[in-house]
Design a protein around this motif. Structure first.
Motif, PDB file in Angstrom:
ATOM      1  N   GLY A  14      42.667  36.438  31.287  1.00  0.00           N
ATOM      2  CA  GLY A  14      43.470  37.410  31.299  1.00  0.00           C
ATOM      3  C   GLY A  14      43.257  38.322  30.446  1.00  0.00           C
ATOM      4  N   LEU A  15      42.137  39.405  30.436  1.00  0.00           N
ATOM      5  CA  LEU A  15      41.942  40.337  29.125  1.00  0.00           C
ATOM      6  C   LEU A  15      42.027  41.572  29.304  1.00  0.00           C
ATOM      7  CD1 LEU A  15      38.140  38.724  28.059  1.00  0.00           C
ATOM      8  CD2 LEU A  15      40.902  37.624  27.692  1.00  0.00           C
ATOM      9  N   GLY A  16      42.724  42.351  30.010  1.00  0.00           N
ATOM     10  CA  GLY A  16      43.268  43.121  30.477  1.00  0.00           C
ATOM     11  C   GLY A  16      45.245  43.467  29.159  1.00  0.00           C
ATOM     12  N   ASN A  17      45.535  44.654  29.547  1.00  0.00           N
ATOM     13  CA  ASN A  17      46.746  44.883  28.576  1.00  0.00           C
ATOM     14  C   ASN A  17      47.461  44.293  28.213  1.00  0.00           C
ATOM     15  OD1 ASN A  17      45.407  47.313  28.585  1.00  0.00           O
ATOM     16  ND2 ASN A  17      47.399  48.456  30.503  1.00  0.00           N
ATOM     17  N   ILE A  18      48.009  42.843  28.977  1.00  0.00           N
ATOM     18  CA  ILE A  18      48.736  41.967  28.032  1.00  0.00           C
ATOM     19  C   ILE A  18      48.069  41.329  27.459  1.00  0.00           C
ATOM     20  CG2 ILE A  18      48.836  40.486  30.250  1.00  0.00           C
ATOM     21  CD1 ILE A  18      51.369  41.390  27.865  1.00  0.00           C
ATOM     22  N   GLY A  19      46.665  40.487  27.600  1.00  0.00           N
ATOM     23  CA  GLY A  19      45.976  39.627  27.188  1.00  0.00           C
ATOM     24  C   GLY A  19      45.044  40.339  25.458  1.00  0.00           C
TER      25      GLY A  19
END
Length: 356
Positions: A14-19
């Motif tokens: 999961g490479l979005g903002n939290i990632g």
């Protein structure tokens, strides 16, 4: 044998903002970031460009090359990635909530119990310095017997981007309750030392997100309008625990009132009041020495990065070959309460957890 954190080869799913948020803290801790996985091309390209690591569209390839993973996907996909990691005895730091629904959460908990790997669920607010001080005061008896928690996590206008996965029940499992309430419930139970929960009465509402004329100053992500919103935007609940201990819960993405992140810990000898986001902490007490009086003591501490401290605890446990306490069991207890609040609201009655 692993000697320190730098030896734990770690990947992010999961490479979005939290990632990316987790990736930055991994680098600060000196943990080796091996690579990442995401189903979205743009997210993979951005992550690879920023961190110079391999990225994959399938987690199997990533899992072949790591000792630990941090899972930051939308809630519905936690089970797939966490269970596969446990099957390989990979250590897992799983962002909250445990899952999008109770059945999925139970399967994750079962897989974690059957694995030799360390698992931590992302309740980062436990690592706040204010929370640490309150917990220390409770444990040394300064507050007496803790009987009630007021838990507030209320935004005035803070609905995530309407149309994002946060506002779609099929992916998130719920709205403000499962997004913000999960933190508030865990923290309340944590300070009560996770007593048995007897019954739950709750109401969830969807009053602002479905509006065509939703008034706001800023929004995370794009606004797809009310057609992209089918979850709750606030919830109120009362949780009754064994020993006549209780929790009152108020959470919201949007309200017509000022924001409120205040927690009040009621004890027989003193109370502690702190702001979840600001770290402000006050101890309230009374006495008779010299003359009857009231005491309000301000406790000053530094603001700390709770996610960094959470990661440090996770990797230190891996290095030491120990678990991180009842993280998964606690997360499952929180999921049961969330499920009970939704059921209580739907049925318009109190829900008992003693027969389940």
């Amino acid at each position: 044998m692993t000697r320190d954190r730098t030896d734990v080869r770690t990947g992010i799913v999961g490479l979005g903002n939290i990632g990316q948020y987790h990736a930055e803290r991994l680098l600060d801790l000196g943990v080796e970031l091996v690579g990442g996985m995401d189903v979205a091309d743009d997210a993979r390209r951005s992550f690879a460009r920023r961190y110079g690591v391999d990225v994959y569209d399938d987690h199997d390839e990533l899992y072949d090359d790591v000792d630990a993973v941090i899972v930051t996907t939308p809630n519905r996909f936690h089970e797939e990635y966490a269970v596969d990691a446990f099957d390989r005895d990979l250590h897992v730091l799983l962002e909250k909530p445990l899952a999008h629904d109770l059945e999925s959460a139970e399967r994750i908990a079962a897989a974690a119990a059957a694995s030799d790997a360390t698992c931590m669920v992302g309740f980062n607010n436990r690592f706040s310095n204010a929370v640490r001080i309150v917990r220390n005061r409770i444990q040394r008896g300064d507050l007496g017997r803790v009987t009630h928690l007021e838990a507030n996590y209320v935004r005035r206008r803070g609905v995530p981007g309407r149309g994002s996965w946060f506002t779609r029940r099929a992916i998130a499992g719920g709205g403000a309750l499962i997004d913000l309430g999960v933190h508030a419930i865990d923290l309340a139970l944590y300070l009560l030392e996770y007593p048995d929960v007897l019954e739950v009465a709750g109401v969830t509402r969807s009053e602002f997100g479905p509006r065509e004329n939703y008034a706001y100053l800023e929004m995370w992500g794009e606004d797809a309008g009310p057609e992209g919103f089918d979850v709750d935007d606030s919830a109120s609940a009362f949780v009754r625990c064994a020993g006549n201990r209780s929790i009152s819960l108020e959470v919201a993405w949007a309200t017509n009132r000022p924001s409120n992140h205040e927690f009040v810990v009621h004890g027989t000898e003193a109370a502690a009041r702190f702001d979840l986001l600001e770290n402000d902490l006050t101890i309230h007490a009374a006495g008779t020495g010299g003359s009857d009086h009231l005491e309000d003591t301000t406790v000053t501490t530094r603001q700390n990065d709770t996610h960094s401290d959470e990661q440090r605890a996770f990797f230190d446990a891996i290095v030491a070959g120990r678990d991180v306490g009842e993280s998964v069991e606690h997360a499952l207890a929180v999921q049961r309460i969330i499920d009970a609040i939704y059921r209580s609201s739907d049925a318009e009655r109190t829900v008992s957890l003693t027969d389940e």
